[in-house]
Design a protein around this motif. Sequence first.
Motif, short mmCIF file in Angstrom:
data_model
loop_
_atom_site.label_atom_id
_atom_site.label_comp_id
_atom_site.label_asym_id
_atom_site.label_seq_id
_atom_site.Cartn_x
_atom_site.Cartn_y
_atom_site.Cartn_z
N GLY A 21 33.89 71.27 83.33
CA GLY A 21 33.21 71.22 84.61
C GLY A 21 33.11 69.79 85.11
O GLY A 21 34.12 69.09 85.26
N LEU A 22 31.89 69.31 85.35
CA LEU A 22 31.70 67.95 85.83
C LEU A 22 31.75 66.92 84.72
O LEU A 22 31.75 65.72 84.98
CB LEU A 22 30.37 67.84 86.59
CG LEU A 22 30.26 68.66 87.87
CD1 LEU A 22 28.94 68.40 88.57
CD2 LEU A 22 31.43 68.37 88.81
N ARG B 53 40.16 73.75 84.98
CA ARG B 53 39.19 73.18 85.91
C ARG B 53 39.03 74.11 87.10
O ARG B 53 40.02 74.49 87.74
CB ARG B 53 39.64 71.80 86.40
CG ARG B 53 39.78 70.76 85.30
CD ARG B 53 39.49 69.39 85.85
NE ARG B 53 38.07 69.22 86.15
CZ ARG B 53 37.60 68.30 87.00
NH1 ARG B 53 38.43 67.52 87.65
NH2 ARG B 53 36.32 68.19 87.20
N LEU B 54 37.81 74.49 87.37
CA LEU B 54 37.52 75.35 88.52
C LEU B 54 37.18 74.48 89.71
O LEU B 54 36.31 73.62 89.64
CB LEU B 54 36.36 76.29 88.19
CG LEU B 54 36.55 77.18 86.95
CD1 LEU B 54 35.34 78.10 86.78
CD2 LEU B 54 37.82 77.99 87.03
N GLY B 55 37.87 74.72 90.83
CA GLY B 55 37.70 73.88 92.01
C GLY B 55 36.82 74.48 93.08
O GLY B 55 35.89 75.25 92.81
N ARG B 56 37.13 74.16 94.33
CA ARG B 56 36.25 74.52 95.45
C ARG B 56 36.05 76.02 95.59
O ARG B 56 35.00 76.46 96.07
CB ARG B 56 36.84 73.96 96.74
CG ARG B 56 36.82 72.43 96.81
CD ARG B 56 37.40 71.95 98.13
NE ARG B 56 37.42 70.49 98.22
CZ ARG B 56 37.92 69.81 99.23
NH1 ARG B 56 38.45 70.47 100.27
NH2 ARG B 56 37.89 68.50 99.23
N ALA C 94 31.55 76.28 89.48
CA ALA C 94 31.88 74.87 89.72
C ALA C 94 30.88 74.18 90.64
O ALA C 94 31.02 72.98 90.90
CB ALA C 94 33.29 74.75 90.31
N ALA D 224 32.89 76.99 93.92
CA ALA D 224 31.74 76.10 94.14
C ALA D 224 30.83 76.56 95.27
O ALA D 224 29.96 75.80 95.70
CB ALA D 224 32.25 74.68 94.42
N ALA E 252 27.44 71.13 86.30
CA ALA E 252 27.75 72.26 87.16
C ALA E 252 27.17 73.54 86.57
O ALA E 252 26.75 73.59 85.40
CB ALA E 252 29.26 72.40 87.34
N MET F 250 44.33 74.30 87.52
CA MET F 250 43.26 74.53 88.48
C MET F 250 43.65 75.76 89.30
O MET F 250 44.57 75.70 90.12
CB MET F 250 43.04 73.33 89.39
CG MET F 250 41.90 73.55 90.39
SD MET F 250 41.55 72.10 91.43
CE MET F 250 40.78 71.01 90.22
#
Length: 307
Positions: free
Chosen positions: A68-69, A86-89, A107, A92, A134, A44
């Motif tokens: 993603g989700l 995984r791409l986080g905050r 994300a 987003a 996402a 991440m």
Amino acid sequence: MTFPDITAELAARMPGLRGRLEANAPTAALSWFRTGGPAQVMFMPADEADLALFLANLPGEVPLLVVGLGSNLLIRDGGVPGVVLRLGRAFAEVTVEAGCRIRAGAAAPDVKVARAAAEAGIDGLSFLRGIPGAVGGALRMNGGAYGGEVKDILVEARALDRQGRAHVLALADMKYGYRHCGAPEDLVFVDALFQGRPGEPEAIAARMNAITEARSSTQPVNTRTGGSTFKNPDGRSAWELVDAAGCRGLRRGGAQVSEMHCNFLVNHGDATAADIEGLGEEVRRRVLEHSGVMLEWEIKRVGLQAP
């Protein structure tokens, strides 16, 4: 199954990396089906610069899968070799721009984009409320629902390649078709710019509420499912073909064809990924035998079969 731990080797190639590398990370929580074996490496990134550093130093022979989700994903029981990204905050964010435009990170949940547009009085993006994923996944498959598709609203998408270089893709570069994107598979989408039109927030919110009610009344949204299992063939509805072949309610292990909407497969809690995929293949076989149509999977199936 346990994979060889390559995290130390990767970290040594990437001095200054700030994101987290995890060996043999569990993946069941990553998909709505709640099945699947481990990821050899889970990564991440801290932000886009960190992602670029990682990609630029990741050996070309190491497979890379972006998750993603997980709403339209089946991770097989043997796990995923290589790296699951995984791409986080940091990826987003959703911002409103001039000219009825919305910029959204890969994300960002599709519903978050729809709500931001509604609050800003931007019409044309309401259909995103009906896509339980996402932005990155919607870009990769030309996601659509309730009369709209990503190709209808996309201005451009930004992505990084396996060398960490940034690219801006115009709509034409995405080479969209029905649930299909022709952009290079090795691109990792980081954000997108969407175009809407002026609208009234109350009217837009009402349409979104109608979509929510329609999903709740016709789809098994509160179960362990993966969304639409098969693509609609030209001029046909996948669910009607599945129903006509007598597959509504069909079971294999803990997996079942939903009785509410038979283009959905459901995990009743103890299904393996093999149960779910095997059930899907049996549905495809029966539909082919009954109607002569070979259904195409819409759910993305990844990883290895269990030994």
